[in-house]
Design a protein around this motif. Sequence first.
Motif, mmCIF file in Angstrom:
data_model
loop_
_atom_site.group_PDB
_atom_site.id
_atom_site.type_symbol
_atom_site.label_atom_id
_atom_site.label_comp_id
_atom_site.label_asym_id
_atom_site.label_seq_id
_atom_site.Cartn_x
_atom_site.Cartn_y
_atom_site.Cartn_z
ATOM 1 N N GLN A 208 -23.757 43.715 41.370
ATOM 2 C CA GLN A 208 -22.343 43.356 41.250
ATOM 3 C C GLN A 208 -21.618 44.327 40.323
ATOM 4 O O GLN A 208 -20.466 44.700 40.577
ATOM 5 C CB GLN A 208 -22.216 41.922 40.736
ATOM 6 C CG GLN A 208 -22.653 40.858 41.717
ATOM 7 C CD GLN A 208 -21.743 40.740 42.924
ATOM 8 O OE1 GLN A 208 -20.585 41.181 42.899
ATOM 9 N NE2 GLN A 208 -22.239 40.143 43.992
ATOM 10 N N TRP A 209 -22.263 44.732 39.244
ATOM 11 C CA TRP A 209 -21.673 45.700 38.324
ATOM 12 C C TRP A 209 -21.387 47.013 39.035
ATOM 13 O O TRP A 209 -20.303 47.615 38.870
ATOM 14 C CB TRP A 209 -22.606 45.900 37.140
ATOM 15 C CG TRP A 209 -22.176 46.923 36.138
ATOM 16 C CD1 TRP A 209 -22.711 48.157 35.953
ATOM 17 C CD2 TRP A 209 -21.126 46.800 35.163
ATOM 18 N NE1 TRP A 209 -22.069 48.811 34.933
ATOM 19 C CE2 TRP A 209 -21.097 48.007 34.426
ATOM 20 C CE3 TRP A 209 -20.230 45.799 34.840
ATOM 21 C CZ2 TRP A 209 -20.192 48.225 33.389
ATOM 22 C CZ3 TRP A 209 -19.318 46.016 33.805
ATOM 23 C CH2 TRP A 209 -19.302 47.216 33.094
ATOM 24 N N ALA A 210 -22.317 47.461 39.845
ATOM 25 C CA ALA A 210 -22.121 48.706 40.606
ATOM 26 C C ALA A 210 -21.006 48.544 41.629
ATOM 27 O O ALA A 210 -20.176 49.451 41.827
ATOM 28 C CB ALA A 210 -23.424 49.101 41.284
ATOM 29 N N ARG A 211 -20.971 47.387 42.289
ATOM 30 C CA ARG A 211 -19.956 47.146 43.318
ATOM 31 C C ARG A 211 -18.547 47.158 42.748
ATOM 32 O O ARG A 211 -17.591 47.562 43.418
ATOM 33 C CB ARG A 211 -20.246 45.804 43.997
ATOM 34 C CG ARG A 211 -19.351 45.475 45.174
ATOM 35 C CD ARG A 211 -19.854 44.248 45.920
ATOM 36 N NE ARG A 211 -21.141 44.516 46.551
ATOM 37 C CZ ARG A 211 -22.259 43.825 46.300
ATOM 38 N NH1 ARG A 211 -22.245 42.809 45.445
ATOM 39 N NH2 ARG A 211 -23.379 44.128 46.917
ATOM 40 N N LEU A 215 -13.111 49.143 39.247
ATOM 41 C CA LEU A 215 -12.295 48.444 38.253
ATOM 42 C C LEU A 215 -12.439 49.034 36.857
ATOM 43 O O LEU A 215 -11.703 48.655 35.940
ATOM 44 C CB LEU A 215 -12.664 46.957 38.236
ATOM 45 C CG LEU A 215 -12.231 46.165 39.472
ATOM 46 C CD1 LEU A 215 -12.687 44.724 39.366
ATOM 47 C CD2 LEU A 215 -10.720 46.232 39.666
ATOM 48 N N SER A 216 -13.360 49.972 36.681
ATOM 49 C CA SER A 216 -13.482 50.659 35.395
ATOM 50 C C SER A 216 -12.198 51.381 35.022
ATOM 51 O O SER A 216 -11.938 51.650 33.843
ATOM 52 C CB SER A 216 -14.641 51.654 35.427
ATOM 53 O OG SER A 216 -15.865 50.987 35.598
ATOM 54 N N THR A 217 -11.390 51.702 36.033
ATOM 55 C CA THR A 217 -10.092 52.330 35.778
ATOM 56 C C THR A 217 -9.248 51.466 34.842
ATOM 57 O O THR A 217 -8.492 51.975 34.011
ATOM 58 C CB THR A 217 -9.341 52.540 37.099
ATOM 59 O OG1 THR A 217 -10.126 53.372 37.942
ATOM 60 C CG2 THR A 217 -7.976 53.158 36.875
ATOM 61 N N PHE A 218 -9.405 50.148 34.978
ATOM 62 C CA PHE A 218 -8.629 49.220 34.155
ATOM 63 C C PHE A 218 -9.339 48.941 32.826
ATOM 64 O O PHE A 218 -8.733 49.064 31.769
ATOM 65 C CB PHE A 218 -8.374 47.934 34.925
ATOM 66 C CG PHE A 218 -7.621 48.167 36.208
ATOM 67 C CD1 PHE A 218 -6.252 48.388 36.196
ATOM 68 C CD2 PHE A 218 -8.293 48.213 37.429
ATOM 69 C CE1 PHE A 218 -5.557 48.618 37.372
ATOM 70 C CE2 PHE A 218 -7.605 48.445 38.618
ATOM 71 C CZ PHE A 218 -6.240 48.654 38.580
ATOM 72 N N ARG A 223 -14.031 44.898 34.931
ATOM 73 C CA ARG A 223 -15.161 45.152 35.827
ATOM 74 C C ARG A 223 -16.218 44.062 35.680
ATOM 75 O O ARG A 223 -16.759 43.554 36.670
ATOM 76 C CB ARG A 223 -15.753 46.530 35.530
ATOM 77 C CG ARG A 223 -16.927 46.918 36.421
ATOM 78 C CD ARG A 223 -17.444 48.297 36.020
ATOM 79 N NE ARG A 223 -18.602 48.680 36.802
ATOM 80 C CZ ARG A 223 -19.306 49.797 36.603
ATOM 81 N NH1 ARG A 223 -18.936 50.642 35.627
ATOM 82 N NH2 ARG A 223 -20.361 50.066 37.337
ATOM 83 N N PHE A 224 -16.510 43.675 34.439
ATOM 84 C CA PHE A 224 -17.541 42.668 34.213
ATOM 85 C C PHE A 224 -17.088 41.298 34.708
ATOM 86 O O PHE A 224 -17.880 40.552 35.298
ATOM 87 C CB PHE A 224 -17.898 42.608 32.730
ATOM 88 C CG PHE A 224 -19.106 41.762 32.435
ATOM 89 C CD1 PHE A 224 -20.371 42.225 32.735
ATOM 90 C CD2 PHE A 224 -18.982 40.509 31.851
ATOM 91 C CE1 PHE A 224 -21.497 41.466 32.459
ATOM 92 C CE2 PHE A 224 -20.097 39.734 31.576
ATOM 93 C CZ PHE A 224 -21.357 40.210 31.882
ATOM 94 N N ILE A 225 -15.842 40.953 34.474
ATOM 95 C CA ILE A 225 -15.326 39.677 34.976
ATOM 96 C C ILE A 225 -15.497 39.596 36.485
ATOM 97 O O ILE A 225 -15.948 38.576 37.031
ATOM 98 C CB ILE A 225 -13.847 39.506 34.574
ATOM 99 C CG1 ILE A 225 -13.731 39.274 33.069
ATOM 100 C CG2 ILE A 225 -13.194 38.362 35.352
ATOM 101 C CD1 ILE A 225 -12.305 39.328 32.541
ATOM 102 N N ALA A 226 -15.155 40.674 37.167
ATOM 103 C CA ALA A 226 -15.304 40.696 38.627
ATOM 104 C C ALA A 226 -16.768 40.614 39.027
ATOM 105 O O ALA A 226 -17.119 39.953 40.015
ATOM 106 C CB ALA A 226 -14.670 41.954 39.190
ATOM 107 N N ALA A 227 -17.645 41.263 38.259
ATOM 108 C CA ALA A 227 -19.073 41.228 38.573
ATOM 109 C C ALA A 227 -19.632 39.812 38.424
ATOM 110 O O ALA A 227 -20.399 39.345 39.280
ATOM 111 C CB ALA A 227 -19.826 42.195 37.670
#
Length: 261
Positions: A208-211, A215-218, A223-227
């Motif tokens: 999930q982190w890779a996927r 979102l790292s742009t933000f 990114r972690f919340i989405a993961a």
Amino acid sequence: MAEGRITRGTTGVNRLRRMDRFIAAHPALRRASDPLVVDLGYGAAHWTSLELLERLRRVRPGVRVVGIEIDPERVRAASAFAREGLSFRLGGFEVPLDGDARPAVIRAANVLRQYDEAEVPAAWARLQSRLQPGGLLLEGTCSEVGRVASWVALDHEGPQSLTLALHLSSLDELGGPSVVAERLPKVLIHRNVPGEPVHDLLRDLDAQWARQAPLSTFSPRQRFIAAVRGLRDAGWPVQGGVERWRLGEVTVAWSAVAPRL
């Protein structure tokens, strides 16, 4: 007689901040009629017990912290730093306290890591027996500087959840969320192998982190919340919500990661 044995006692300033933050938000502390907290096995210096007191007082002004160590020399050294609300005493898994006092919370950080896995259930049971009704035992481990941590939360009934807590800005440098495999609680650290649920959890969290890399742009937080949301949507029994995930925490029900016999 103190129950347990002397371990390395490695400690450091600010090392246990992630566990402290979890305790500060937990109902076991906030709702306790007697907010007594035990820092079991605080190690070679008094810092973690003092930090625990200062952090918890922000949410429970009347909290008291008792640091317990099995090494008499460590108790002697720490006692020089005792103050109102903070004391130190000799002991182990029996959790010696005055009179019939029982703690609302016991934090046992980096203690059982140096025991054998087979010794964990008995240590858990002894500590659970010392809790107040509604009390919390937090048992886990962390890296030397506290950027990576994990712990099991237990009540009188047994283990309830596993929490992974990570410094999000460092995750790519460290190799992703599964870096926590090196700091799993003793009961799980040897279970990170195919066929064990905790292995599946770390594999899926890494995926999930890779996927969510775009979102790292933000921010790594977004990114972690989405993961974690993706992990939950995939069927993992994730507890809590965004207010915890944004801190780099993900908590899952213990039943989802308990070792297979």
